[in-house]
Design a protein around this motif. Structure first.
Motif, short mmCIF file in Angstrom:
data_model
loop_
_atom_site.label_atom_id
_atom_site.label_comp_id
_atom_site.label_asym_id
_atom_site.label_seq_id
_atom_site.Cartn_x
_atom_site.Cartn_y
_atom_site.Cartn_z
N TYR A 248 -1.12 -3.92 -1.30
CA TYR A 248 -2.06 -2.84 -0.99
C TYR A 248 -1.94 -1.63 -1.92
CZ TYR A 248 -2.97 -5.38 3.31
OH TYR A 248 -3.33 -6.34 4.22
N TYR A 249 -1.01 -1.65 -2.86
CA TYR A 249 -0.83 -0.49 -3.75
C TYR A 249 -2.14 -0.04 -4.38
CZ TYR A 249 4.36 -0.99 -3.99
OH TYR A 249 5.69 -1.05 -3.74
N ASN A 250 -2.81 -0.94 -5.10
CA ASN A 250 -4.04 -0.57 -5.80
C ASN A 250 -5.14 -0.17 -4.83
OD1 ASN A 250 -2.89 -0.98 -8.32
ND2 ASN A 250 -3.53 -3.11 -8.40
N TYR A 251 -5.21 -0.88 -3.71
CA TYR A 251 -6.23 -0.58 -2.70
C TYR A 251 -6.05 0.84 -2.17
CZ TYR A 251 -8.80 -0.90 1.74
OH TYR A 251 -9.64 -0.68 2.79
N ILE A 252 -4.84 1.18 -1.77
CA ILE A 252 -4.58 2.51 -1.21
C ILE A 252 -4.87 3.59 -2.25
CG2 ILE A 252 -2.79 4.07 -0.34
CD1 ILE A 252 -1.56 1.54 1.04
N ILE A 253 -4.41 3.39 -3.47
CA ILE A 253 -4.66 4.37 -4.53
C ILE A 253 -6.16 4.51 -4.78
CG2 ILE A 253 -4.36 4.82 -7.01
CD1 ILE A 253 -1.47 3.58 -6.60
N SER A 254 -6.90 3.41 -4.72
CA SER A 254 -8.35 3.46 -4.96
C SER A 254 -9.08 4.27 -3.88
CB SER A 254 -8.94 2.05 -5.04
OG SER A 254 -9.06 1.48 -3.74
N LEU A 255 -8.50 4.35 -2.69
CA LEU A 255 -9.12 5.12 -1.59
C LEU A 255 -8.96 6.62 -1.80
CD1 LEU A 255 -7.90 3.02 1.49
CD2 LEU A 255 -10.15 2.93 0.37
N GLN A 256 -8.00 7.01 -2.66
CA GLN A 256 -7.70 8.41 -2.93
C GLN A 256 -7.53 9.25 -1.65
OE1 GLN A 256 -7.11 10.38 -5.99
NE2 GLN A 256 -6.43 8.27 -6.29
N PRO A 257 -6.64 8.80 -0.75
CA PRO A 257 -6.40 9.61 0.45
C PRO A 257 -5.65 10.88 0.06
CG PRO A 257 -4.77 7.87 0.28
CD PRO A 257 -5.77 7.63 -0.82
N LYS A 258 -5.69 11.88 0.95
CA LYS A 258 -4.91 13.10 0.69
C LYS A 258 -3.42 12.82 0.83
CE LYS A 258 -8.32 16.58 1.93
NZ LYS A 258 -9.44 15.86 2.52
N ARG A 259 -3.09 11.90 1.76
CA ARG A 259 -1.67 11.59 1.99
C ARG A 259 -1.49 10.18 2.52
NH1 ARG A 259 -0.36 14.70 7.71
NH2 ARG A 259 -2.16 13.85 8.79
N VAL A 260 -0.25 9.69 2.35
CA VAL A 260 0.17 8.40 2.93
C VAL A 260 1.41 8.70 3.75
CG1 VAL A 260 1.04 6.07 2.46
CG2 VAL A 260 -0.78 7.04 1.03
N ILE A 261 1.37 8.27 5.02
CA ILE A 261 2.53 8.46 5.90
C ILE A 261 3.33 7.16 5.93
CG2 ILE A 261 3.31 8.94 8.26
CD1 ILE A 261 0.67 10.51 8.65
N PHE A 262 4.61 7.28 5.59
CA PHE A 262 5.53 6.15 5.66
C PHE A 262 6.29 6.28 6.97
CE2 PHE A 262 4.49 6.40 1.23
CZ PHE A 262 4.58 5.10 0.75
N ASN A 263 5.91 5.47 7.95
CA ASN A 263 6.56 5.48 9.25
C ASN A 263 7.94 4.85 9.14
OD1 ASN A 263 4.53 6.47 11.41
ND2 ASN A 263 3.32 5.20 10.02
#
Length: 121
Positions: free
Chosen positions: A73-88
């Motif tokens: 999912y690395y490329n997918y998440i980066i492509s979404l350009q979210p403001k943040r990613v939470i690592f639970n």
């Protein structure tokens, strides 16, 4: 409260899973939720998709995948350009932190459920 469109990655329809609890808490606090998991399901009125679907205006991605499963999912998440990613808890991944930071995406090592419960989301 500002609505933060959130992608729950690693979503599950199992009520004992934290991703299930997170979807319920997010919807209860009126955040728009999109979910991707291994099995199609519905949680708190949110359809759980099984594929990487095109999305826009994602504020937050909250992870419920172990580091090895995150790689897909690395490329997918980066492509979404979210403001943040939470690592639970259990999803900590220094390799991915670096990729996100290079792409100007904030990394939060936290618990979505605690953040929601304490109004820090």
């Amino acid at each position: 409260m500002k609505n933060k469109k959130t992608l729950v990655l690693g979503a599950s329809a199992n009520p004992e899973r934290y991703s299930y609890k997170a979807i319920n808490s997010l919807t209860a606090k009126e955040h728009a939720v999109v979910a991707i998991g291994q099995k199609e399901a519905e949680v708190a009125g949110v359809k759980v998709h099984t594929k990487q679907i095109p999305l826009k205006n994602i504020d937050t991605v909250t992870l419920y995948l172990n580091p090895a499963r995150q790689r897909d999912y690395y490329n997918y998440i980066i492509s979404l350009q979210p403001k943040r990613v939470i690592f639970n808890p259990g999803t900590e991944n220094p390799e991915f932190y670096q990729l996100l930071k290079v792409n100007n995406i904030r990394v939060d090592i936290a618990c979505t459920l605690v953040m929601l419960a304490t109004n820090q989301y």
